[in-house]
Design an enzyme around this catalytic site. Structure first.
Site, PDB file in Angstrom:
ATOM      1  N   GLU A 168      -8.490 -20.165   2.814  1.00 25.90           N
ATOM      2  CA  GLU A 168      -9.576 -20.514   1.886  1.00 25.90           C
ATOM      3  C   GLU A 168      -9.630 -19.453   0.786  1.00 25.90           C
ATOM      4  OE1 GLU A 168     -12.701 -22.642   0.294  1.00 25.90           O
ATOM      5  OE2 GLU A 168     -11.552 -23.215   2.075  1.00 25.90           O
ATOM      6  N   GLU A 201      -1.655   3.039   5.706  1.00 28.38           N
ATOM      7  CA  GLU A 201      -1.019   1.720   5.763  1.00 28.38           C
ATOM      8  C   GLU A 201       0.469   1.825   6.039  1.00 28.38           C
ATOM      9  OE1 GLU A 201      -0.425  -2.368   3.128  1.00 28.38           O
ATOM     10  OE2 GLU A 201      -1.303  -0.612   2.178  1.00 28.38           O
ATOM     11  N   ARG A 260      -9.749  16.061   3.581  1.00 30.37           N
ATOM     12  CA  ARG A 260      -8.809  14.967   3.324  1.00 30.37           C
ATOM     13  C   ARG A 260      -9.578  13.651   3.396  1.00 30.37           C
ATOM     14  NH1 ARG A 260      -6.033  18.482   1.339  1.00 30.37           N
ATOM     15  NH2 ARG A 260      -4.302  19.471   2.430  1.00 30.37           N
TER      16      ARG A 260
END
Length: 183
Positions: free
Chosen positions: A143, A124, A42
Site C-alpha cells: 500500500e 545497517e 557516538r
C-alpha cells in the site's frame, strides 16, 4: 587479510540511550571509551537490515526499478531491495522483495556478500543476492508503493552509471560486488 583478531581501534560502549524510536529507524546515543582511554559521544541509527537483488534475465539484461525517494525529493534508478522483517531469513526476504517489487520469481539464488552502506552513522547491513532463471509472475506492491520496472543491458547500465543517472549507493556497491565475483 587486513582484519586483526584483537583490534587496537575498538571503542568500548560505556552507556547508551535511545534518542528516537521510529517505525523503521531507532536513534541511539552512546558514551564510549576511546583506544587512548578518553571518552566520546557516538550517535547512530539502528536499522533492521535489508537485501538487494541483482536479477538477471536470460538475455543478460538486469531488472531495475525507478522509485521516488522522499528524503532527496526525486526518483532514483535502483536494484530491487527491501527491509528484512523481524526473524525473517535473508534469502526469504530477497525472494519476497523480488516478487513484490518487480514481479519476478527466480529458480536460482546466490548470496554474494554483505555491504554496510552508512558506516559513519548507521548499523545497517544489506545482504546482496543474485537471482537467475527468472519467471514473471506479477508484482505485489505494498500500500502506498509506486515504482516503474526497468530492464537494462549491462552496457546500458554501465552508461547510466557513467552519466550519473544511477547514483544509488546500494545499487553501485552490489554491482561492484557482483563484478568482483566475475558476474
Amino acid at each position: 587479510m587486513l582484519i586483526q583478531n584483537q583490534d587496537s581501534l575498538t571503542e568500548t560502549q560505556l552507556d547508551t540511550e535511545r534518542v528516537f524510536d521510529g517505525i523503521l529507524l531507532k536513534v541511539e546515543r552512546d558514551h564510549v571509551r576511546l583506544p587512548d582511554g578518553k571518552t566520546a559521544v557516538r550517535e547512530y541509527i539502528r536499522h533492521p537490515g535489508a537485501v538487494v537483488v541483482i536479477a538477471t534475465l536470460p538475455d543478460g539484461r538486469l531488472i531495475l526499478e525507478r522509485q521516488f525517494r522522499y528524503p532527496l525529493r526525486r526518483s532514483f534508478i535502483e536494484l530491487p531491495a527491501g527491509k528484512i522483517d523481524p526473524g525473517e531469513d535473508i534469502e526469504a526476504c530477497a525472494r519476497r522483495e523480488l516478487r513484490e517489487e518487480v514481479g519476478y520469481e527466480a529458480a536460482r539464488w546466490t548470496h554474494l556478500g554483505t555491504l554496510h552502506p552508512c558506516i559513519g552513522y548507521s548499523d545497517e547491513r544489506i545482504e546482496v543476492f543474485l537471482a537467475e532463471d527468472l519467471t514473471h509472475v506479477g508484482h505485489q506492491w505494498d500500500e502506498g508503493e509506486f515504482l516503474e520496472v526497468l530492464s537494462l543491458s549491462p552496457a546500458e547500465l554501465d552508461a547510466a552509471v557513467a552519466s550519473g543517472d544511477v547514483t544509488d549507493g546500494k545499487t553501485l556497491s552490489a554491482l561492484y560486488i557482483a563484478r568482483a565475483r566475475g558476474i
